[in-house]
Design an enzyme around this catalytic site. Structure first.
Site, PDB file in Angstrom:
ATOM      1  N   GLU A  95       0.834  -1.210   0.000  1.00  0.00           N
ATOM      2  CA  GLU A  95       0.000   0.000   0.000  1.00  0.00           C
ATOM      3  C   GLU A  95       0.865   1.255   0.000  1.00  0.00           C
ATOM      4  O   GLU A  95       1.151   1.816   1.068  1.00  0.00           O
ATOM      5  CB  GLU A  95      -0.936   0.010   1.220  1.00  0.00           C
ATOM      6  CG  GLU A  95      -2.013  -1.049   1.155  1.00  0.00           C
ATOM      7  CD  GLU A  95      -3.093  -0.879   2.218  1.00  0.00           C
ATOM      8  OE1 GLU A  95      -2.921  -0.064   3.144  1.00  0.00           O
ATOM      9  OE2 GLU A  95      -4.116  -1.576   2.114  1.00  0.00           O
ATOM     10  N   GLU A 143      -6.054  -7.418  -1.201  1.00  0.00           N
ATOM     11  CA  GLU A 143      -6.425  -7.323   0.219  1.00  0.00           C
ATOM     12  C   GLU A 143      -7.750  -6.579   0.348  1.00  0.00           C
ATOM     13  O   GLU A 143      -7.938  -5.537  -0.280  1.00  0.00           O
ATOM     14  CB  GLU A 143      -5.320  -6.568   0.990  1.00  0.00           C
ATOM     15  CG  GLU A 143      -5.600  -6.452   2.477  1.00  0.00           C
ATOM     16  CD  GLU A 143      -4.535  -5.623   3.200  1.00  0.00           C
ATOM     17  OE1 GLU A 143      -3.325  -5.858   3.007  1.00  0.00           O
ATOM     18  OE2 GLU A 143      -4.935  -4.726   3.968  1.00  0.00           O
TER      19      GLU A 143
HETATM   20  C1  IDC Z   1      -3.046  -4.095  10.204  1.00  0.00           C
HETATM   21  C2  IDC Z   1      -3.155  -5.287  11.132  1.00  0.00           C
HETATM   22  C3  IDC Z   1      -2.808  -4.876  12.535  1.00  0.00           C
HETATM   23  C4  IDC Z   1      -1.458  -4.215  12.530  1.00  0.00           C
HETATM   24  C5  IDC Z   1      -1.438  -3.052  11.534  1.00  0.00           C
HETATM   25  C6  IDC Z   1      -0.100  -2.369  11.429  1.00  0.00           C
HETATM   26  O1  IDC Z   1      -4.449  -5.839  11.042  1.00  0.00           O
HETATM   27  O2  IDC Z   1      -2.796  -6.011  13.406  1.00  0.00           O
HETATM   28  O3  IDC Z   1      -1.174  -3.709  13.814  1.00  0.00           O
HETATM   29  O4  IDC Z   1      -1.775  -3.529  10.266  1.00  0.00           O
HETATM   30  O5  IDC Z   1       0.830  -3.201  10.870  1.00  0.00           O
HETATM   31  C7  IDC Z   1      -4.131  -2.346   5.577  1.00  0.00           C
HETATM   32  C8  IDC Z   1      -2.785  -2.931   5.601  1.00  0.00           C
HETATM   33  C9  IDC Z   1      -2.648  -3.972   6.684  1.00  0.00           C
HETATM   34  C10 IDC Z   1      -3.435  -3.578   7.914  1.00  0.00           C
HETATM   35  C11 IDC Z   1      -4.910  -3.527   7.557  1.00  0.00           C
HETATM   36  C12 IDC Z   1      -5.838  -3.220   8.745  1.00  0.00           C
HETATM   37  O6  IDC Z   1      -2.361  -3.465   4.367  1.00  0.00           O
HETATM   38  O7  IDC Z   1      -1.286  -4.156   6.987  1.00  0.00           O
HETATM   39  O8  IDC Z   1      -3.233  -4.569   8.902  1.00  0.00           O
HETATM   40  N1  IDC Z   1      -5.087  -2.565   6.485  1.00  0.00           N
HETATM   41  O9  IDC Z   1      -5.543  -1.964   9.284  1.00  0.00           O
HETATM   42  N2  IDC Z   1      -4.597  -1.495   4.691  1.00  0.00           N
HETATM   43  C13 IDC Z   1      -5.843  -1.124   5.045  1.00  0.00           C
HETATM   44  C14 IDC Z   1      -6.162  -1.797   6.191  1.00  0.00           C
END
Ligand code: IDC
Length: 465
Positions: free
Chosen positions: A295, A387
């Site tokens: 992202e 995702e």
């Molecule tokens: C989130 C995980 C969480 C972690 C966070 C930071 O669910 O446990 O603490 O990342 O690393 C994304 C990202 C993805 C995120 C997810 C939810 O690609 O890494 O995971 N998210 O926030 N993009 C939108 C949402």
């Protein structure tokens, strides 16, 4: 509306000595010949998509160039694939890429492009390959639609991988070995640095056999105690999960999970090192897709494109035929979350073939305006939802069933592949497994969260390969 023609070049000398002599006065000259199947696979207001199958009916060549003239001067190649495309006036040229330059006798190569048109959309009357006309055609029918000349059907297989084989991008779609547009549906891991214990024989068996997932996305964070802290451990773990997916007939998306910092160029050297290693190691496998930046955020499209154009050649050098997925601006929102849109990509696409662009959504946060962007972009750009979440973009909050359903219906209709965040027992509502699941060996439906149950009900329905 589908149309096809076969421009058959028997006269170019394959069979008859006399024809060969006629065309090639030097007795020692190689036999040349070609056949072109040109199929308009899709049309819309102001645009169309065409597949061009080139078959070499002569001796093997180690470089080729196909040329044809559009009958309508309004027709233009917009974006081509599996060749380097150019156009001068109404004449289009497609020249081999590095990886498909060799064309054995009898071998075919599938090219294609999306094009713009100002009105009529007749098909080209003739084609030349390396300057020699692929003649002998009965001529195209521009008025009578016929069935596309797809002669192969997917080999039946008991797993998604056996059924589809090596994937490639065709037009705006992901296609299987038989050149049929397919949709893959599956799950993303959580960060391997935190939830590695969730990816074991029992959990992956459940994913393949109970969920009937087609793909496993392997989320390898780079920061946050990820790859940068121990490159060899993470590289090996990704490779072992590729094998686990392959053994179960699933595709594996290798996700270089950049997130913070959001500019992938911060990790450019790491990306080159990592992808050189995994691409060389997995080159012979048919189940691998590379996702080069999860992202991107806080970075322009130009910055992302520049990163992609440096990383993709590293992958291609080792694994020339694999599909590569490129992240987009604004957390892979096609720019929308940054106040932009897909237009910046259309105006300045990544200079590479066989690629797709990433789109991510979280159903409770991203709704109609994101869905209309995807509907609009999907006819012009190959998209892959590597995702998505059923909840808010934090990965938590309430599940939004109606938005999730609207999204998945749209992706099904557009044949856009997807992976859900996450196949893990994280204590967050986006996780599919209840907390504590991964400490045990039961991955049955009794262990699913509300999100897990909803996503499994969608992923497990029969595929339409
Ligand atoms: C989130 C995980 C969480 C972690 C966070 C930071 O669910 O446990 O603490 O990342 O690393 C994304 C990202 C993805 C995120 C997810 C939810 O690609 O890494 O995971 N998210 O926030 N993009 C939108 C949402």
């Amino acid at each position: 509306m589908k149309r096809s023609i076969a421009a058959l070049a028997a006269a170019c000398a394959t069979v008859l000595g006399s024809a060969a002599v006629l065309l090639m006065p030097e007795a020692s000259a190689a036999a040349q010949g070609c056949r072109v199947d040109y199929t308009v696979t899709n049309q819309w207001q102001g645009g169309f998509q065409a597949g061009v199958k080139v078959t070499n009916l002569g001796d093997a060549v180690t470089g080729w160039s196909l040329r044809f003239t559009f009958p309508d001067s309004g027709q233009k190649v917009a974006q081509g694939w599996n060749a380097t495309w150019s156009q001068s006036g109404s004449t289009a040229t497609a020249t081999n890429t590095d990886w498909n330059r060799a064309l054995a006798s009898g071998a075919s190569v599938d090219l294609g492009f999306t094009g713009t048109t100002t009105g009529a959309n007749p098909v080209p009357a003739s084609f030349t390959l390396n300057g020699l006309t692929c003649t002998g055609t009965t001529g195209p029918s521009t008025t009578t639609p016929t069935t596309p000349t797809t002669t192969t059907t997917p080999s039946p297989g008991s797993t998604p991988l056996a059924a589809n084989g090596q994937l490639h991008v065709c037009g705006v779609h992901l296609c299987n070995e038989a050149n049929r547009a397919i949709q893959l549906r599956g799950m993303s891991t959580h960060g391997l640095q935190w939830f590695d214990e969730c990816y074991n024989d029992a959990s992956l068996d459940a994913l393949a056999n109970d969920w009937h997932a087609d793909l496993l996305r392997i989320a390898m964070y780079v920061q946050e105690q990820g790859y940068e802290t121990n490159p060899s451990w993470f590289t090996n773990r990704v490779n072992s999960l590729v094998d686990e997916a392959e053994e179960r007939g699933m595709y594996a998306v290798i996700d270089f999970h950049t997130l913070t910092p959001g500019d992938p160029n911060y990790n450019l050297d790491r990306a080159k090192t990592f992808f050189a290693a995994v691409a060389a190691r997995n080159a012979a496998k048919k189940n691998v897709v590379y996702e080069i930046a999860n992202e991107p955020n806080g970075v322009s499209w130009a910055g992302i494109k520049s990163y992609a154009e440096q990383v993709i050649p590293v992958i291609r050098a080792a694994d020339p035929d694999a599909v590569v997925i490129v992240g987009t601006r604004g957390w892979s929102s096609l720019g929308v979350s940054d106040g932009s849109s897909e237009t910046e990509i259309l105006n300045n696409p990544v200079n590479a073939t066989n690629i797709m662009y990433t789109f991510h959504f979280y159903a409770a946060s991203h709704k109609d305006n994101y869905r209309s962007t995807v509907s609009r972009a999907a006819v012009k750009l190959p998209l892959f939802v590597t995702e998505f979440g059923t909840v808010s973009a934090t990965g938590g909050g309430a599940l939004d069933q109606s938005s999730t359903t609207a999204w998945l219906d749209l992706l099904d209709q557009l044949k856009i592949s997807y992976a859900n965040w996450t196949y893990s027992d994280a204590d967050e509502s986006s996780a599919a497994l209840r907390p504590g699941t991964c400490a045990g060996s039961d991955y049955g439906s009794g262990r699913l969260t509300e999100s897990g149950a909803l996503v499994r009900s969608r992923v497990s329905t029969p595929d339409s390969f």
